[in-house]
Design a protein around this motif. Sequence first.
Motif, PDB file in Angstrom:
ATOM      1  N   ASP A 271       6.279  -0.246   1.897  1.00 58.51           N
ATOM      2  CA  ASP A 271       5.128  -0.567   1.043  1.00 58.51           C
ATOM      3  C   ASP A 271       4.018  -1.223   1.874  1.00 58.51           C
ATOM      4  O   ASP A 271       2.842  -0.880   1.751  1.00 58.51           O
ATOM      5  CB  ASP A 271       5.547  -1.525  -0.088  1.00 58.51           C
ATOM      6  N   LEU A 272       4.411  -2.166   2.727  1.00 58.33           N
ATOM      7  CA  LEU A 272       3.407  -2.814   3.587  1.00 58.33           C
ATOM      8  C   LEU A 272       2.762  -1.792   4.526  1.00 58.33           C
ATOM      9  O   LEU A 272       1.555  -1.814   4.753  1.00 58.33           O
ATOM     10  CB  LEU A 272       4.052  -3.926   4.424  1.00 58.33           C
ATOM     11  N   TYR A 273       3.605  -0.904   5.055  1.00 54.24           N
ATOM     12  CA  TYR A 273       3.075   0.110   5.978  1.00 54.24           C
ATOM     13  C   TYR A 273       2.088   1.030   5.256  1.00 54.24           C
ATOM     14  O   TYR A 273       1.036   1.384   5.809  1.00 54.24           O
ATOM     15  CB  TYR A 273       4.239   0.913   6.577  1.00 54.24           C
ATOM     16  N   THR A 274       2.402   1.376   4.010  1.00 55.47           N
ATOM     17  CA  THR A 274       1.496   2.224   3.223  1.00 55.47           C
ATOM     18  C   THR A 274       0.145   1.514   3.036  1.00 55.47           C
ATOM     19  O   THR A 274      -0.915   2.111   3.222  1.00 55.47           O
ATOM     20  CB  THR A 274       2.128   2.531   1.840  1.00 55.47           C
ATOM     21  N   ILE A 275       0.213   0.227   2.664  1.00 57.24           N
ATOM     22  CA  ILE A 275      -1.027  -0.538   2.471  1.00 57.24           C
ATOM     23  C   ILE A 275      -1.813  -0.586   3.781  1.00 57.24           C
ATOM     24  O   ILE A 275      -3.016  -0.330   3.827  1.00 57.24           O
ATOM     25  CB  ILE A 275      -0.730  -1.972   1.957  1.00 57.24           C
ATOM     26  N   PHE A 276      -1.074  -0.870   4.862  1.00 58.72           N
ATOM     27  CA  PHE A 276      -1.699  -0.970   6.186  1.00 58.72           C
ATOM     28  C   PHE A 276      -2.401   0.339   6.557  1.00 58.72           C
ATOM     29  O   PHE A 276      -3.556   0.340   7.004  1.00 58.72           O
ATOM     30  CB  PHE A 276      -0.612  -1.320   7.216  1.00 58.72           C
ATOM     31  N   LYS A 277      -1.719   1.456   6.349  1.00 56.23           N
ATOM     32  CA  LYS A 277      -2.293   2.748   6.733  1.00 56.23           C
ATOM     33  C   LYS A 277      -3.469   3.142   5.838  1.00 56.23           C
ATOM     34  O   LYS A 277      -4.466   3.682   6.292  1.00 56.23           O
ATOM     35  CB  LYS A 277      -1.218   3.853   6.650  1.00 56.23           C
ATOM     36  N   GLU A 278      -3.318   2.876   4.543  1.00 53.50           N
ATOM     37  CA  GLU A 278      -4.335   3.352   3.598  1.00 53.50           C
ATOM     38  C   GLU A 278      -5.543   2.428   3.521  1.00 53.50           C
ATOM     39  O   GLU A 278      -6.631   2.860   3.168  1.00 53.50           O
ATOM     40  CB  GLU A 278      -3.705   3.509   2.209  1.00 53.50           C
ATOM     41  N   LYS A 279      -5.329   1.138   3.785  1.00 56.80           N
ATOM     42  CA  LYS A 279      -6.444   0.179   3.668  1.00 56.80           C
ATOM     43  C   LYS A 279      -6.900  -0.341   5.031  1.00 56.80           C
ATOM     44  O   LYS A 279      -7.816  -1.156   5.098  1.00 56.80           O
ATOM     45  CB  LYS A 279      -6.041  -1.016   2.786  1.00 56.80           C
TER      46      LYS A 279
END
Lengths: 308, 154
Positions: A140-148
């Motif tokens: 989830d953190l990685y998704t946020i990091f990549k998308e934002k």
Amino acid sequence: MDFKNKSIISIRDMKRDEIDFIIKSAEILQDNWKNYKDYLKDRILGTLFFEPSTRTRISFETAMKRLGGMVVGFSAPEGSSLAKGENLIDTVRVIENYCDAIVLRHPLEGAARLAANYVKIPVINAGTGAEEHPTQALLDLYTIFKEKGGIDGLNIALLGDLKYGRTVHSLTYALSNYKVKLTLVSPPLMKIREEIIEDLKNKRIKITETSSLDEVINEIDVLYVTRIQRERFADATEYERVKGSYRIELKTLKNAKKDLIIMHPLPRLEEISQEVDYTNHAVYFKQVKYGLIVRMAILLLIFGFELK
Amino acid sequence: MSEQELRIRKIRNGTVIDHITAGNALNVMKILGINGKEGLVVSVAINVPSSKYGRKDILKIEERELKQDEVNKIILIAPNATINIVKEYQVIDKKRLKLPAELKGFPRCVNPNCITNSGEPVETEFYVIQSEPLKLRCKYCQRITSQDDIFKQF
């Protein structure tokens, strides 16, 4: 940073630099994972799923196989020694002789820590009871990091069943390492446990609680949606009412920021309308791909390969 | 003779548990399994003045010494207690209880979904995160077991 032979039991055991290191490793792997396709040749991962799981198990098994490794294991207790009454400690002590690492899902809280105490090989917690799902929090953190493009400074809303959802608990603790604003949106019956708020009061995270998504939809950068489970309600009418008020549709998003991202640990039932899937907000299927990359990175790290 | 001694007389042989957190003497009796039917002579003083703590409870049990596992349990509800062993009216041993930073084997974790409550051959383990009122964090499931939860286990 050395993750070799380390177990991943609880997101609460991990410091920010360790989390950032996993995110960085995943990012290195993201576009180059094919270069690592033989790295785990001859390694065997044991996937012990004492509770049914489709997504997490397939994600781990795919991650292992993409890196050239092999997988043995079982899903749900039927057909396993648990059905014969064997305890968890004996089960993992046996499996340790066959595998190089264990991925464990169990209905009871603390099961992964117990298992890790009794074996010499690394144990990865793939979800225990209502408390922990650390690799989900990491993806989830990685998704946020990549998308934002980063995590600090964001306003992140968690929506739905915040009381019983283990992904929510692990993600809340994970986010508490960052300077974020956390907006908790839930029906009063499903508010996050007071104990968790208490635990986080000395952290950098700023938490606000509300029961209305409409009130906050224009302020948030990330909307993390979870399922509201029917079995938590004594009254079916109350369930229908609550479910309806937390359903994400196009009209729910009319005041949202243009770059709001919507995440979901899946499976999704009715809480996000399918019309939302085709908007730029929806990243929940991309999240699955990011999950695979994060789990590949974790496997490489615990087997002693550093990603540079 | 002090006011305190007037309240409860000295005992000849036995154990005096002093500085029990006020209002908890009956819980300590519960830990020791004393319900009056054992025939032991027991004196209880509840909420007596204490220069150190304001108020305290005292328990005097004649002809009985405490076992270590009983002492370990008493610490959990009366962390400031002292245990005096009395022989022929003299205190021959005085122990001040000290709450350790970690506990093993007692109490049970309050969380019914904790792996330690499932029949696995493993003892409970806790971090003491607050002494009064007591708060313990389970090393396995991480849930908090409070003093009230512990009282319910006696």
